[in-house]
Design a protein around this motif. Structure first.
Motif: not given
Length: 419
Positions: A128-136
């Motif tokens: 979770p710490e490395r998740q990039d939500f920019s696309f979403i």
């Protein structure tokens, strides 16, 4: 973009991934390509094509493999977030953003953050710490804040664009602070080093901040290595044993690589210069091995120089995190060989297994992809999806928005070493 040839463009993108991309022989899931092509139809608008292609390339979780918009028409979300537990915290925004730094998001389009992560596990990191939500967020319509308020997302053409920033200043009498958010401009960085050389030579401590460093060119940081290392040595001595690269030698890669390499030369540079020799050597290698796929290439002789080590600064701390990538990671890997250096923060992004990127320009968009693979990947030592590990790990929490805990710990370590 010719809408009647969109499917043809998509087929060529799949060909790049399965033939020219440095990981072509590691990709076994043919369904991924088939599903992508099934979602592409002639006549679809450019925005939809871009979104589907962007998601397709993100499935491979390689930051060096991506689509780039050349039209300026693709709209992006205009704030940045980081995940902590089941919320997204706003860490950066601009004047048009619908949210402020520090606010937290519990849902996107009425789906919880955890649900979205499960739904998009094919493009998001497991951690979770490395998740990039920019696309979403780029393609979302509405967010729900932790106070229950619902806000429509605003998309910009001029979203949070990257600008090179190189910062040099003294934090205190003993400590020099350097910040690099990329390594794109060697001339500017070297000029800064020259301007602050006296301060660097006389500082007991050096703090180098590479958080959110987007990479660039390795030669941009070569001027710092005299300060990083205490002992005198050649740059080539720092390379790992059996560390070399494989080039994926295809016709497309030859043409794109030649075009890029020769663009570095000025008209009066086509002489017996080091750059000229490197370009001729690499071009000859590609031409002699055309069509052979991944072929080992020894680049250790291409770039070598003497590192004139210094006693000062005596102690160096490098700050890093998930958004440190590419050349930033190469720097981290290199300086961890110095007895002076401690790296603190979080693991880097992990994109240097596959590098030496080419850009295939398709008009409205380009496909950027790496054509080389590092040999240590074959020994299970790759960093894709893992990054380079910090010596001292500090988990990211929302408290970072109020206080820079990486910086606080670094200064505490410096102070303790002075006692």
């Amino acid at each position: 973009m010719q809408t009647n040839k969109i499917h043809e463009l998509a087929e060529d993108i799949v060909n790049i991934v399965t033939h020219d991309y440095a990981r072509y022989n590691e990709i076994s899931n043919k369904r991924v390509h088939r599903d992508y092509l099934n979602n592409i139809t002639n006549g679809m608008d450019y925005n939809k094509f871009y979104k589907i292609t962007d998601r397709y390339l993100k499935i491979f979780k390689d930051g060096h493999l991506r689509i780039k918009d050349n039209t300026g028409e693709i709209l992006k979300n205009n704030f940045k977030v980081r995940r902590f537990n089941n919320k997204l915290y706003v860490t950066e925004s601009n004047q048009n953003s619908p949210v402020q730094i520090g606010e937290s998001i519990t849902a996107i389009d009425e789906k919880t953050i955890d649900y979205i992560a499960q739904e998009n596990q094919d493009i998001l990191d497991e951690s979770p710490e490395r998740q990039d939500f920019s696309f979403i967020l780029d393609h979302g319509r509405e967010i729900t804040l932790s106070n229950g308020k619902k806000i429509n997302l605003i998309k910009d053409k001029t979203y949070l664009s990257h600008k090179s920033k190189y910062e040099f200043h003294k934090i205190n009498q003993e400590t020099m602070y350097l910040k690099f958010n990329d390594f794109n401009n060697a001339a500017e960085i070297n000029n800064k080093i020259d301007i602050y050389r006296e301060e660097l030579d006389n500082s007991k401590n050096l703090l180098i901040d590479l958080r959110e460093n987007k990479g660039g060119n390795d030669n941009s940081y070569f001027g710092l290595l005299d300060y990083v290392f205490k002992d005198k040595k050649y740059y080539s001595e720092l390379k790992k044993e059996k560390d070399f690269i494989y080039y994926n030698v295809t016709k497309r890669n030859l043409d794109l690589r030649k075009k890029m390499l020769f663009s570095f030369l000025k008209p009066n540079d086509m002489k017996d210069t080091m750059l000229d020799k490197v370009i001729k050597k690499e071009t000859a290698f590609f031409e002699n091995n055309l069509g052979k796929g991944l072929v080992p290439y020894n680049d250790s002789e291409d770039i070598d120089f003497f590192i004139n080590g210094k006693n000062k600064p005596q102690r160096i701390i490098v700050l890093t995190d998930y958004f440190c990538a590419s050349s930033g990671e190469n720097f981290i890997e290199l300086v961890q060989k110095s007895s002076k250096v401690t790296v603190i923060g979080r693991n880097t992004m992990g994109v240097t297994d596959y590098s030496n990127c080419c850009e295939e320009n398709k008009g409205d968009f380009s496909i950027i992809y790496p054509i080389s693979k590092r040999s240590y990947v074959d020994y299970g030592l790759g960093i894709l999806g893992k990054g380079i590990k910090a010596d001292i790990y500090i988990p990211w929490t929302p408290e970072f928005i109020k206080e820079d805990q990486d910086l606080a710990l670094a200064l505490k370590i410096f102070k303790k070493s002075s006692i």
